[in-house]
Design a protein around this motif. Structure first.
Motif, mmCIF file in Angstrom:
data_model
loop_
_atom_site.group_PDB
_atom_site.id
_atom_site.type_symbol
_atom_site.label_atom_id
_atom_site.label_comp_id
_atom_site.label_asym_id
_atom_site.label_seq_id
_atom_site.Cartn_x
_atom_site.Cartn_y
_atom_site.Cartn_z
ATOM 1 N N ALA A 36 -4.389 14.464 8.386
ATOM 2 C CA ALA A 36 -3.114 14.144 7.743
ATOM 3 C C ALA A 36 -2.571 15.352 7.000
ATOM 4 C CB ALA A 36 -3.294 12.977 6.769
ATOM 5 N N LEU A 37 -1.248 15.416 6.908
ATOM 6 C CA LEU A 37 -0.606 16.429 6.089
ATOM 7 C C LEU A 37 -0.898 16.148 4.615
ATOM 8 C CD1 LEU A 37 2.729 16.517 8.079
ATOM 9 C CD2 LEU A 37 1.034 18.341 7.993
ATOM 10 N N PRO A 38 -0.893 17.170 3.767
ATOM 11 C CA PRO A 38 -1.336 16.985 2.375
ATOM 12 C C PRO A 38 -0.573 15.915 1.615
ATOM 13 C CG PRO A 38 -1.204 19.319 2.900
ATOM 14 C CD PRO A 38 -0.609 18.586 4.070
ATOM 15 N N TRP A 39 0.742 15.746 1.914
ATOM 16 C CA TRP A 39 1.511 14.792 1.114
ATOM 17 C C TRP A 39 1.293 13.345 1.529
ATOM 18 C CZ3 TRP A 39 3.723 18.822 3.921
ATOM 19 C CH2 TRP A 39 4.343 18.490 5.113
ATOM 20 N N VAL A 40 0.583 13.081 2.624
ATOM 21 C CA VAL A 40 0.225 11.693 2.959
ATOM 22 C C VAL A 40 -1.278 11.452 2.911
ATOM 23 C CG1 VAL A 40 2.281 11.316 4.365
ATOM 24 C CG2 VAL A 40 0.184 12.113 5.452
ATOM 25 N N ALA A 41 -2.081 12.516 2.797
ATOM 26 C CA ALA A 41 -3.539 12.358 2.790
ATOM 27 C C ALA A 41 -4.025 11.383 1.719
ATOM 28 C CB ALA A 41 -4.207 13.721 2.625
ATOM 29 N N VAL A 50 -11.702 4.431 6.062
ATOM 30 C CA VAL A 50 -11.608 5.825 6.494
ATOM 31 C C VAL A 50 -12.788 6.601 5.913
ATOM 32 C CG1 VAL A 50 -10.221 7.932 6.399
ATOM 33 C CG2 VAL A 50 -9.105 5.716 6.701
ATOM 34 N N ARG A 51 -13.622 7.162 6.803
ATOM 35 C CA ARG A 51 -14.816 7.888 6.355
ATOM 36 C C ARG A 51 -14.499 9.322 5.930
ATOM 37 N NH1 ARG A 51 -19.618 5.621 8.225
ATOM 38 N NH2 ARG A 51 -19.304 3.384 8.623
ATOM 39 N N GLU A 52 -13.461 9.930 6.517
ATOM 40 C CA GLU A 52 -13.164 11.339 6.262
ATOM 41 C C GLU A 52 -11.663 11.562 6.390
ATOM 42 O OE1 GLU A 52 -14.232 15.795 8.125
ATOM 43 O OE2 GLU A 52 -14.898 13.951 9.137
ATOM 44 N N VAL A 53 -11.118 12.367 5.484
ATOM 45 C CA VAL A 53 -9.722 12.779 5.564
ATOM 46 C C VAL A 53 -9.688 14.291 5.745
ATOM 47 C CG1 VAL A 53 -7.480 12.895 4.403
ATOM 48 C CG2 VAL A 53 -8.912 10.857 4.153
ATOM 49 N N ILE A 54 -9.081 14.729 6.826
ATOM 50 C CA ILE A 54 -8.964 16.157 7.146
ATOM 51 C C ILE A 54 -7.527 16.572 6.858
ATOM 52 C CG2 ILE A 54 -9.152 17.898 8.962
ATOM 53 C CD1 ILE A 54 -10.988 15.801 10.446
ATOM 54 N N GLU A 55 -7.339 17.408 5.849
ATOM 55 C CA GLU A 55 -5.977 17.833 5.501
ATOM 56 C C GLU A 55 -5.527 18.955 6.427
ATOM 57 O OE1 GLU A 55 -4.648 18.391 1.577
ATOM 58 O OE2 GLU A 55 -5.812 16.720 0.736
ATOM 59 N N LEU A 56 -4.322 18.809 6.946
ATOM 60 C CA LEU A 56 -3.752 19.775 7.879
ATOM 61 C C LEU A 56 -2.802 20.706 7.124
ATOM 62 C CD1 LEU A 56 -2.920 17.309 10.800
ATOM 63 C CD2 LEU A 56 -4.967 18.744 10.527
ATOM 64 N N PRO A 57 -3.050 22.007 7.151
ATOM 65 C CA PRO A 57 -2.259 22.941 6.340
ATOM 66 C C PRO A 57 -0.999 23.413 7.048
ATOM 67 C CG PRO A 57 -4.011 24.135 7.420
ATOM 68 C CD PRO A 57 -4.162 22.687 7.841
ATOM 69 N N TRP A 65 1.277 26.935 16.079
ATOM 70 C CA TRP A 65 0.446 26.894 17.289
ATOM 71 C C TRP A 65 -0.958 27.456 17.029
ATOM 72 C CZ3 TRP A 65 1.524 25.178 22.323
ATOM 73 C CH2 TRP A 65 0.654 25.601 23.326
ATOM 74 N N ALA A 66 -1.044 28.657 16.445
ATOM 75 C CA ALA A 66 -2.345 29.297 16.241
ATOM 76 C C ALA A 66 -3.208 28.500 15.272
ATOM 77 C CB ALA A 66 -2.145 30.728 15.734
ATOM 78 N N ALA A 67 -2.596 27.985 14.206
ATOM 79 C CA ALA A 67 -3.361 27.207 13.233
ATOM 80 C C ALA A 67 -3.894 25.925 13.853
ATOM 81 C CB ALA A 67 -2.492 26.892 12.023
ATOM 82 N N ARG A 68 -3.121 25.288 14.702
ATOM 83 C CA ARG A 68 -3.600 24.074 15.366
ATOM 84 C C ARG A 68 -4.796 24.379 16.271
ATOM 85 N NH1 ARG A 68 0.294 19.982 14.421
ATOM 86 N NH2 ARG A 68 2.217 20.908 13.627
ATOM 87 N N ARG A 69 -4.756 25.522 16.938
ATOM 88 C CA ARG A 69 -5.895 25.896 17.786
ATOM 89 C C ARG A 69 -7.143 26.154 16.938
ATOM 90 N NH1 ARG A 69 -4.615 27.286 23.207
ATOM 91 N NH2 ARG A 69 -6.673 28.230 23.327
ATOM 92 N N ARG A 70 -6.976 26.791 15.784
ATOM 93 C CA ARG A 70 -8.132 27.065 14.921
ATOM 94 C C ARG A 70 -8.752 25.762 14.406
ATOM 95 N NH1 ARG A 70 -4.760 31.202 12.879
ATOM 96 N NH2 ARG A 70 -4.217 29.906 11.075
#
Length: 337
Positions: A36-41, A50-57, A65-70
């Motif tokens: 999730a994006l930080p403002w909805v996490a 929900v066991r884990e929340v992964i914040e997307l920067p 594009w490059a950040a999504r691949r990383r």
């Protein structure tokens, strides 16, 4: 156990409306992580399933594009299935880059390569809870969809900590959420909010907390200035987590059709939701203690609902003609429900 990754929507209200889907997935034994994006996490941190929340920067609207691949590289091999809730191409990139075997979502923006289980895009504006629940792939009757209601929860210590930081006692304050991210055509007039704040404060002396983002701070200050001594402006001064906790501990909430309206509904507190340019048939507060005010039948305005950001006629009669006294009565009805 099936390991599942959910790609979350970008708006707070949509995140809340996805909770019944996640409840369905967890009930059938899937172990859930949400990206999730930080403002909805914070919304997903209030969902026990929900066991884990992964914040997307990611910045709003950017492909990155490059950040999504990383990020996808760190997720490779961790998940069996991904549920992509937004309809955009960029939302489906991480599961595809990560090589998650099953990737489920609506066809959206021509995502035939990125998803290997695609649902047909529904026409019109379907109820959002049912829209998301369909991704679980289980047939649901009309009655089941109608009964599904988002639910959020915090431990009592979280509510008390937020109340203490705001200088109030749980249950000893009202909350107004007078803004709307989508645009001013969804906003009940500031003068009406101010009159309602004066009336409530005169009746019980409880403070009215004005919540919202930093972009809504000026609007909230305008309301506070017109209701001397009744309001405290917290817009832009709290995290979303603390704002949610303040809502959960409030005596009641008054809002427009907004993300915080759905947060209040998911906590089950008494609330009044004022609709105008949008329709409660599409995104109602799913809360048995909610009162909805929408004057389409009374006003006979052919333009309702227009779903526009700004009123094309400049009068916003759909909202301005909802009197503060009427909202006050509805709020007391919600308290009695």
């Amino acid at each position: 156990m099936t390991r599942s990754l959910v790609i979350a929507p970008q708006w707070i209200g949509d995140a809340v409306m996805s909770e019944p889907l996640l409840a369905d997935l967890a009930a059938r034994g899937e172990r859930l992580a949400v990206a999730a994006l930080p403002w909805v996490a914070p919304v997903y941190r209030a969902m026990p399933q929900v066991r884990e929340v992964i914040e997307l920067p990611f910045a709003h609207g950017r492909l990155d594009w490059a950040a999504r691949r990383r990020i996808a590289a760190t997720l490779r091999g961790r998940f069996d299935i991904a549920y992509v809730l937004p309809n955009s191409i960029k939302a489906a990139l991480i599961p595809w880059f990560a090589g998650i075997p099953r990737r489920v979502g609506y066809r959206g923006e021509g995502r035939w390569l990125l998803l290997n289980r695609q649902l047909r895009n529904p026409g019109g504006r379907p109820p959002m809870v049912a829209f998301y629940q369909a991704l679980a792939g289980e047939p649901r009757g009309v009655g089941a969809a109608a009964d599904a209601r988002p639910s959020l929860s915090f431990e009592r210590a979280v509510l008390r900590a937020a109340a203490n930081a705001a200088g109030v006692e749980p249950g000893g304050y009202w909350v107004f959420a007078p803004g709307a991210e989508y645009g001013p055509a969804k906003c009940w007039p500031a003068a009406h909010y101010a009159e309602l704040a004066r009336r409530l404060h005169a009746n019980d002396s409880l403070p009215v907390l004005l919540l919202g983002s930093g972009k809504e701070a000026a609007l909230c200050q305008q309301i506070a200035d017109a209701a001397p001594g009744a309001c405290r402006v917290l817009a832009g001064q709290t995290s979303l987590m603390d704002a949610m906790a303040l809502i959960a501990g409030a005596r009641g909430l008054v809002s427009n059709d907004s993300g915080l309206m759905h947060v209040a509904a998911a906590f089950g507190i008494p609330q009044v939701a004022v609709f105008g340019s949008t329709s409660p048939e599409h995104t109602p507060p799913l809360n048995p203690r909610a009162q909805v005010l929408w004057l389409k039948g009374e006003l006979g305005l052919d333009c309702m609902p227009c779903f526009e950001r700004n009123c094309r006629f400049g009068h916003t009669r759909c909202l301005s003609e909802v009197a503060p006294q009427r909202v006050e009565t509805a709020l007391h009805d919600a308290l009695a429900a």
